[in-house]
Scaffold this motif. Sequence first.
Motif, PDB file in Angstrom:
ATOM      1  N   UNK A  43     -12.443  22.860 -30.588  1.00  0.00           N
ATOM      2  CA  UNK A  43     -11.794  22.029 -31.589  1.00  0.00           C
ATOM      3  C   UNK A  43     -12.380  22.292 -32.981  1.00  0.00           C
ATOM      4  N   UNK A  44     -11.527  22.484 -33.993  1.00  0.00           N
ATOM      5  CA  UNK A  44     -12.028  22.531 -35.378  1.00  0.00           C
ATOM      6  C   UNK A  44     -12.333  21.103 -35.829  1.00  0.00           C
ATOM      7  N   UNK A  45     -13.557  20.860 -36.255  1.00  0.00           N
ATOM      8  CA  UNK A  45     -14.019  19.481 -36.435  1.00  0.00           C
ATOM      9  C   UNK A  45     -14.240  19.073 -37.888  1.00  0.00           C
ATOM     10  N   UNK A  46     -13.859  19.926 -38.839  1.00  0.00           N
ATOM     11  CA  UNK A  46     -14.027  19.537 -40.239  1.00  0.00           C
ATOM     12  C   UNK A  46     -13.062  18.401 -40.595  1.00  0.00           C
ATOM     13  N   UNK A  47     -13.528  17.472 -41.404  1.00  0.00           N
ATOM     14  CA  UNK A  47     -12.709  16.353 -41.864  1.00  0.00           C
ATOM     15  C   UNK A  47     -11.951  16.808 -43.099  1.00  0.00           C
ATOM     16  N   UNK A  48     -10.693  17.199 -42.903  1.00  0.00           N
ATOM     17  CA  UNK A  48      -9.898  17.766 -43.999  1.00  0.00           C
ATOM     18  C   UNK A  48      -8.670  16.899 -44.254  1.00  0.00           C
ATOM     19  N   UNK A  49      -8.050  17.147 -45.410  1.00  0.00           N
ATOM     20  CA  UNK A  49      -6.817  16.470 -45.780  1.00  0.00           C
ATOM     21  C   UNK A  49      -5.887  17.519 -46.381  1.00  0.00           C
ATOM     22  N   UNK A  50      -4.804  17.899 -45.737  1.00  0.00           N
ATOM     23  CA  UNK A  50      -4.246  17.306 -44.508  1.00  0.00           C
ATOM     24  C   UNK A  50      -5.032  17.707 -43.271  1.00  0.00           C
ATOM     25  N   UNK A  51      -4.571  17.205 -42.115  1.00  0.00           N
ATOM     26  CA  UNK A  51      -5.211  17.543 -40.850  1.00  0.00           C
ATOM     27  C   UNK A  51      -6.503  16.783 -40.664  1.00  0.00           C
ATOM     28  N   UNK A  52      -7.471  17.453 -40.056  1.00  0.00           N
ATOM     29  CA  UNK A  52      -8.772  16.853 -39.835  1.00  0.00           C
ATOM     30  C   UNK A  52      -8.821  15.854 -38.702  1.00  0.00           C
ATOM     31  N   UNK A  53      -7.754  15.822 -37.860  1.00  0.00           N
ATOM     32  CA  UNK A  53      -7.719  14.822 -36.794  1.00  0.00           C
ATOM     33  C   UNK A  53      -8.861  15.005 -35.808  1.00  0.00           C
ATOM     34  N   UNK A  54      -9.285  16.253 -35.609  1.00  0.00           N
ATOM     35  CA  UNK A  54     -10.296  16.506 -34.580  1.00  0.00           C
ATOM     36  C   UNK A  54     -11.723  16.258 -35.067  1.00  0.00           C
ATOM     37  N   UNK A  55     -11.855  15.783 -36.292  1.00  0.00           N
ATOM     38  CA  UNK A  55     -13.173  15.296 -36.707  1.00  0.00           C
ATOM     39  C   UNK A  55     -13.503  13.999 -35.979  1.00  0.00           C
ATOM     40  N   UNK A  56     -12.468  13.359 -35.407  1.00  0.00           N
ATOM     41  CA  UNK A  56     -12.674  12.153 -34.624  1.00  0.00           C
ATOM     42  C   UNK A  56     -12.848  12.503 -33.152  1.00  0.00           C
ATOM     43  N   UNK A  59      -6.062   7.464 -36.605  1.00  0.00           N
ATOM     44  CA  UNK A  59      -4.987   8.443 -36.736  1.00  0.00           C
ATOM     45  C   UNK A  59      -3.663   7.770 -36.431  1.00  0.00           C
ATOM     46  N   UNK A  60      -2.600   8.365 -36.948  1.00  0.00           N
ATOM     47  CA  UNK A  60      -1.259   7.905 -36.621  1.00  0.00           C
ATOM     48  C   UNK A  60      -0.674   8.823 -35.559  1.00  0.00           C
ATOM     49  N   UNK A  61      -0.012   8.227 -34.582  1.00  0.00           N
ATOM     50  CA  UNK A  61       0.619   9.017 -33.534  1.00  0.00           C
ATOM     51  C   UNK A  61       2.120   9.138 -33.806  1.00  0.00           C
ATOM     52  N   UNK A  62       2.732  10.233 -33.406  1.00  0.00           N
ATOM     53  CA  UNK A  62       2.129  11.381 -32.727  1.00  0.00           C
ATOM     54  C   UNK A  62       1.315  12.250 -33.685  1.00  0.00           C
ATOM     55  N   UNK A  63       0.216  12.772 -33.188  1.00  0.00           N
ATOM     56  CA  UNK A  63      -0.645  13.649 -33.974  1.00  0.00           C
ATOM     57  C   UNK A  63      -0.104  15.074 -33.876  1.00  0.00           C
ATOM     58  N   UNK A  64       0.123  15.693 -35.022  1.00  0.00           N
ATOM     59  CA  UNK A  64       0.580  17.083 -35.029  1.00  0.00           C
ATOM     60  C   UNK A  64      -0.576  18.007 -34.686  1.00  0.00           C
ATOM     61  N   UNK A  65      -0.399  18.849 -33.656  1.00  0.00           N
ATOM     62  CA  UNK A  65      -1.428  19.808 -33.277  1.00  0.00           C
ATOM     63  C   UNK A  65      -0.783  21.160 -32.997  1.00  0.00           C
ATOM     64  N   UNK A  88      -8.066  26.009 -39.753  1.00  0.00           N
ATOM     65  CA  UNK A  88      -7.735  25.460 -38.434  1.00  0.00           C
ATOM     66  C   UNK A  88      -7.838  23.945 -38.434  1.00  0.00           C
ATOM     67  N   UNK A  89      -8.814  23.397 -39.176  1.00  0.00           N
ATOM     68  CA  UNK A  89      -8.938  21.939 -39.263  1.00  0.00           C
ATOM     69  C   UNK A  89      -7.737  21.332 -39.976  1.00  0.00           C
ATOM     70  N   UNK A  90      -7.275  21.974 -41.023  1.00  0.00           N
ATOM     71  CA  UNK A  90      -6.126  21.462 -41.770  1.00  0.00           C
ATOM     72  C   UNK A  90      -4.861  21.457 -40.929  1.00  0.00           C
ATOM     73  N   UNK A  91      -4.773  22.411 -40.019  1.00  0.00           N
ATOM     74  CA  UNK A  91      -3.580  22.506 -39.155  1.00  0.00           C
ATOM     75  C   UNK A  91      -3.791  21.824 -37.811  1.00  0.00           C
ATOM     76  N   UNK A  92      -4.967  21.216 -37.591  1.00  0.00           N
ATOM     77  CA  UNK A  92      -5.293  20.646 -36.274  1.00  0.00           C
ATOM     78  C   UNK A  92      -5.037  21.683 -35.186  1.00  0.00           C
ATOM     79  N   UNK A  93      -5.697  22.833 -35.312  1.00  0.00           N
ATOM     80  CA  UNK A  93      -5.386  23.984 -34.470  1.00  0.00           C
ATOM     81  C   UNK A  93      -6.587  24.417 -33.638  1.00  0.00           C
TER      82      UNK A  93
END
Length: 671
Positions: A395-408, A481-487, A541-546
Amino acid sequence: MTSQTNSREPTLDRRRVLSGIAATGIASVAGCLGGDGEEVDIDEALERNEIDIDEIVEGGTLEFAIPRNGISDYDQAQSTQAEDTVVLNAVYDGLLKINADAEAQPWLAAEYEASEANDVGVVDYQDYMIEVEPAEVEDGVPVFELEDDANLVLMQHPDDLPAEEGEAIRVLTRNEAADAVADGVFGVRVEGRLHEGIEFHNGEELTAENVVRSYDRYVGSNNQGQYYDSFLHAEAPDGADGYQFELYAQEADAAAFLELPPVVFPSEHFDVPPGELDPRINEDRVPIGTGPYEVAEFEGGQELRLERTDNYWVESVGLENIPWYDGPSDFPAGPVIDEINIRFVEQGSGRSNALEDGSIDVAYELPSEARNNFQTSDEYVVSATEALGFQFMQFPMDDTDPGGAFSERAVRQAVSALIPRQQIVDIVAQGWGAPAQVPFPEPAADLGTSQSYDEIVDSDWSYNVEPNVDAAQSLLEDADVETPVDVVLETNADDEARIDKVQLIVDQLDETDLFNAELETPAPLGDWTVDLYQEDARTDSSERNAPAVIGLAGTPDPHGFVEAITDPDNYNGCCNFFLAEGVLPEDFIEQMRGCRYGVEVAEDQDTRRQAYDEFWPEYADMMANTIIDYSLNTGTTNTDVVGFNAHPQTQMLLSYALYNPADEQLIYLDR
């Protein structure tokens, strides 16, 4: 809604039917399905194939296929390809030999043990360091060019980093390491003694000098980092012609026992530069080892023939003089097959066809459907064993905007909770695998836990094998986070089975309305990983939740299953793409390293096992990586081959099958 970009069309038509069945209430597909839809029981393939010593037939030529179009590199110091090692392990015997349970036993070494461990770190070596000005500095990282080709910078003083152009840095090189060892400054000492009378294929006797000087060949090689991240020094206390050797590690390293031994080369190859020990470059530079087979003929990627050597050392030393051997007194003192023709057949379908038409005797890494067909035929034998290979998601774990969901952490845990691990094994691997339930496979359990493997997979922290939608939903309700989370789940474009596995994960994520998932296959493995190693990859990858889904082959040491993909020291190396320094909590990293490094774990294996028992729940909870499935290593033979058994390490499939007295393992040809 599921989508695919930069990808071929999915190949899951039949598998989607099975997936639909599974989703309607059938927890898993029992066994696996053959080509005609019948259920195939793989349990028989997991049983050992025994031989009767009285029925052994000597001689013959074995036709063995590897899934490549040729040998990548004949130089074991340089090669990083598993298939090269599969072949050349029959040419080079090691100081240790790994049995079917992935346990190491002395082999070329009559004695071998870790005798002392000390609590030392880089700063403890500062009195032996010299000042060297880097040839260049890039982003604070120094690059050194030393006058002696065999010399190498082993460590750099932390107070001198990051480096600056034109300023000298205190470093310890190989030349000064001997002084540190002489004063007792080292992490671990491993002491060993060679059997006397071992000869290389060229007639040279194996002595301690061969062990010591073999490390020279790794300087500047592709495998330099693999050895010199741990290795400090080697010496021959009884002189070059003696049989005693001592190996030293930089730190108190519990894995030093397994990690330090090199491939042992004859003296005529000591000064051959890495990559130049190759008969295609110089016909006089043919690999020369102490193993049971010699390279007899070669022709580019078309032909390679191995011939049984006439001076195999076990025959002269005698099995009865190998301390741990307690098998039958009449077990052969070496393999009995005369020749091995290595056949290069890159495509799985080609290897299957060659088995059917009789042009090859043994093949591995066959498609699941082909294995099923061979398993149900009386004309073939499939051998399978739990392996050390695995697929994982990072998981890419950087807290980014946009994305960054996997920092959680909860979002990472929710994805893992939805991975249909059992379906992936049943549908894509068609039973020829095992769903990951803990962060290491069963063959690595000997040093990885003080419990039985069954006990640890039943722990309340273990990975689920069936999707747990309720758990995922509860986790996301508590996440910011808001669901659905884009990944976007990414994997390499040149592995159809892996793509199908990721597609099943994407489908499962989408079915829950918790995620909006898509699959991307950016490029073939080599090109894709190059992109992942770029400095901006983790941010992108963090920005794209990838997350990235990829596979690795492990070793019997359990630490490799977390260190390679988690330790920040491996960031932008294989295979840590996203977890740079500071991404994971420092106490978590310290706990992980403490399972391998430290005097207590280095001196006592039970202490190490207990450290892992405390760490595995923390690792599973952190969920920086999640393991998807573990491989079964399989080999398929015709019935002319008697006694074939697969090995947990792919690199040992051929050499193990040919001969390993630890398990009374031997194959012969009955035709």
